[in-house]
Motif scaffolding. Structure first.
Motif, PDB file in Angstrom:
ATOM      1  N   PHE A   1       0.784  -1.338   0.041  1.00  0.00           N
ATOM      2  CA  PHE A   1      -0.111   0.060  -0.115  1.00  0.00           C
ATOM      3  C   PHE A   1       0.605   1.319  -0.121  1.00  0.00           C
ATOM      4  N   ILE A   2       1.804   1.330   0.841  1.00  0.00           N
ATOM      5  CA  ILE A   2       2.710   2.488   0.997  1.00  0.00           C
ATOM      6  C   ILE A   2       3.648   2.708  -0.190  1.00  0.00           C
ATOM      7  N   GLY A   3       4.293   1.654  -0.484  1.00  0.00           N
ATOM      8  CA  GLY A   3       4.940   1.640  -1.895  1.00  0.00           C
ATOM      9  C   GLY A   3       4.556   1.826  -2.906  1.00  0.00           C
ATOM     10  N   TYR A   4       3.669   1.156  -3.412  1.00  0.00           N
ATOM     11  CA  TYR A   4       3.251   1.288  -4.565  1.00  0.00           C
ATOM     12  C   TYR A   4       1.970   2.309  -5.012  1.00  0.00           C
ATOM     13  N   CYS A   5       1.264   2.687  -3.911  1.00  0.00           N
ATOM     14  CA  CYS A   5       0.338   3.713  -4.112  1.00  0.00           C
ATOM     15  C   CYS A   5       1.213   5.100  -4.001  1.00  0.00           C
ATOM     16  N   SER A   6       2.350   5.435  -3.165  1.00  0.00           N
ATOM     17  CA  SER A   6       3.002   6.304  -3.367  1.00  0.00           C
ATOM     18  C   SER A   6       3.525   6.475  -4.677  1.00  0.00           C
ATOM     19  N   HIS A   7       4.032   5.547  -5.273  1.00  0.00           N
ATOM     20  CA  HIS A   7       4.646   5.637  -6.515  1.00  0.00           C
ATOM     21  C   HIS A   7       3.697   5.861  -7.587  1.00  0.00           C
ATOM     22  N   LEU A   8       2.573   5.321  -7.497  1.00  0.00           N
ATOM     23  CA  LEU A   8       1.512   5.416  -8.659  1.00  0.00           C
ATOM     24  C   LEU A   8       1.011   6.749  -8.431  1.00  0.00           C
ATOM     25  N   PHE A   9       0.541   7.195  -7.299  1.00  0.00           N
ATOM     26  CA  PHE A   9      -0.158   8.375  -7.279  1.00  0.00           C
ATOM     27  C   PHE A   9       0.596   9.810  -6.918  1.00  0.00           C
ATOM     28  N   ILE A  10       1.690   9.779  -6.340  1.00  0.00           N
ATOM     29  CA  ILE A  10       2.365  10.809  -6.035  1.00  0.00           C
ATOM     30  C   ILE A  10       3.629  10.902  -6.699  1.00  0.00           C
ATOM     31  N   LEU A  11       4.701   9.927  -6.600  1.00  0.00           N
ATOM     32  CA  LEU A  11       6.119  10.173  -7.130  1.00  0.00           C
ATOM     33  C   LEU A  11       5.934  10.326  -8.519  1.00  0.00           C
ATOM     34  N   LEU A  12       5.126   9.487  -9.239  1.00  0.00           N
ATOM     35  CA  LEU A  12       5.159   9.950 -10.704  1.00  0.00           C
ATOM     36  C   LEU A  12       4.806  11.224 -11.168  1.00  0.00           C
ATOM     37  N   ASN A  13       4.351  12.275 -10.217  1.00  0.00           N
ATOM     38  CA  ASN A  13       3.942  13.445 -10.497  1.00  0.00           C
ATOM     39  C   ASN A  13       5.057  14.209 -10.617  1.00  0.00           C
ATOM     40  N   PHE A  14       6.272  13.880 -10.110  1.00  0.00           N
ATOM     41  CA  PHE A  14       7.317  15.130 -10.074  1.00  0.00           C
ATOM     42  C   PHE A  14       8.674  14.290  -9.975  1.00  0.00           C
ATOM     43  N   LEU A  15       8.632  12.961  -9.637  1.00  0.00           N
ATOM     44  CA  LEU A  15      10.131  12.560  -9.299  1.00  0.00           C
ATOM     45  C   LEU A  15      10.747  11.988 -10.596  1.00  0.00           C
ATOM     46  N   SER A  16      12.184  12.274 -10.690  1.00  0.00           N
ATOM     47  CA  SER A  16      12.979  11.753 -12.034  1.00  0.00           C
ATOM     48  C   SER A  16      12.685  10.549 -12.219  1.00  0.00           C
ATOM     49  N   PRO A  17      13.063   9.962 -13.468  1.00  0.00           N
ATOM     50  CA  PRO A  17      13.007   8.406 -13.673  1.00  0.00           C
ATOM     51  C   PRO A  17      13.891   7.618 -12.833  1.00  0.00           C
ATOM     52  N   LEU A  18      15.354   8.283 -12.674  1.00  0.00           N
ATOM     53  CA  LEU A  18      16.320   7.585 -12.063  1.00  0.00           C
ATOM     54  C   LEU A  18      15.907   7.356 -10.621  1.00  0.00           C
TER      55      LEU A  18
END
Length: 381
Positions: A21-38
């Motif tokens: 929940f924490i790992g994949y929801c954070s990536h899908l709904f938050i980190l994809l919006n601003f974090l660099s691909p690396l």
């Protein structure tokens, strides 16, 4: 205090849910919006290492004694009636696993497995990668919250509602996991790496300290030395007769030595193997877990000082005596002279005078059963 679950399977289900929940929801709904691909790749890589370490912590056997194990000379002969075998030093019988576990640290409900000699490395790595991943995530979640707050006057269509919802839910949840796992990790480092001892042995050390404070430890140590070191019995008899050692102003460290504490570096190498492998899934302990290197203080010399003889006793030096609370009265009588008259006062005995070893609790409120130890097998001779 260790957690006790009504349904043991929850011990696996809850961590798996939190990681997912924490790992994949954070990536899908938050980190994809601003974090660099690396950095996104790094985040997924650390999540994979969490899963691998967790799997190994669950399925790696903590180790058990070889059949027909025989204790070495001047070691305690600790026989397990349930396994019909002698326990190696530092081993305890786990009530849940139903076997004697090598260098047992505790029974972990979150892995449904004992943490012992052979799986302490993946357990510690699991904690490390959880801290690394949740710490990385917490930093970026807070950073994102601060960015959105500074730009709160932007049009609503530029900020996704799903991102705001998951920021609200995941930031405190991630912070809670980071805080709790960090506290456990620090405790493990303090015990195993900087002290060379398991949580059970740390508990034992506190119990011995309480006996020392109650002025009841040294007679038990003399009794242990009499049993294990027959070459020194004449010297022990003299001390018992003259009570010279009891009358001296000794510190706890003058008579108690934890023999398996070498140095932080050597302690880490014993549990984790070669330093290059510490963070990899293949790193593991040295040796077989049934005998351990000891520090120089634990070397026994018959003609040495009585304090050095006591420091050479095997662990625990009092033989895990059940005398911690038995045979004591509920009151202590104190006498003193004042104004030429003798005054007598009765006071309740201290807490450590009133309980046996199996019931004694440390400052965390833990006793042996809280670590999963089957106290019916804790008979040392």
């Amino acid at each position: 205090m260790p957690v006790k679950l009504k349904w043991p399977w929850l011990g696996i289900a809850i961590p798996c849910f939190l990681i997912s929940f924490i790992g994949y929801c954070s990536h899908l709904f938050i980190l994809l919006n601003f974090l660099s691909p690396l950095l996104q790749v790094w985040f997924q890589f650390s999540l994979i290492l969490i899963w691998i370490s967790y799997y190994l912590a669950i399925y790696t056997d903590p180790g058990t004694a070889a059949s027909h194990f025989e204790p070495l000379e001047r070691e305690w002969r600790n026989y397990c009636r349930k396994c019909s075998n002698y326990k190696p030093p530092r081993a305890h019988h786990c009530k849940t696993c139903g076997k004697c576990v090598l260098m047992m640290d505790h029974h972990c409900p979150w892995t449904m497995n004992c943490v012992g000699y052979k799986n302490f490395a993946p357990f510690l790595r699991f904690l490390f990668w959880v801290i690394t991943t949740t710490g990385f995530l917490f930093y970026h979640l807070v950073y994102r919250i601060m960015f959105l707050w500074k730009n709160r006057n932007l049009p609503n269509y530029l900020v996704k509602r799903s991102e705001l919802i998951f920021l609200t839910i995941l930031t405190p949840l991630d912070g809670f996991v980071l805080l709790t796992i960090t506290s456990l990790f620090v405790r493990c480092l303090n015990n195993q790496i900087f002290g060379g001892m398991s949580q059970i042995e740390s508990w034992e050390l506190e119990r011995l300290q309480s006996l020392f404070n109650a002025k009841r430890l040294i007679p038990l140590l003399l009794e242990s030395a009499w049993k294990l070191f027959p070459q020194s019995r004449e010297q022990i008899s003299q001390v018992r007769a003259n009570k010279t050692l009891v009358q001296q102003r000794l510190h706890f460290d003058d008579v108690v030595n934890f023999p398996y504490d070498l140095s932080p570096w050597e302690n880490a190498a014993q549990l984790l193997g070669h330093p290059f492998l510490w963070l990899t899934p293949i790193g593991g302990p040295l040796g077989n877990g049934m005998s351990f290197p000891k520090n120089d203080i634990s070397e026994y010399t018959p003609d040495s000082r009585i304090e050095d003889i006591l420091l050479a006793l095997p662990w625990p030096p009092d033989g895990a005596s059940r005398k911690s609370g038995s045979g004591t009265t509920m009151e202590i009588i104190e006498t003193r002279t004042e104004g030429g008259e003798q005054l007598v006062r009765r006071r309740p005995a201290d807490r450590w005078d009133l309980v046996e070893r199996k019931d004694w609790q440390n400052e965390w409120g833990e006793n042996l059963t809280d670590f999963g130890v089957d106290i019916d097998t804790e008979q040392i001779g």
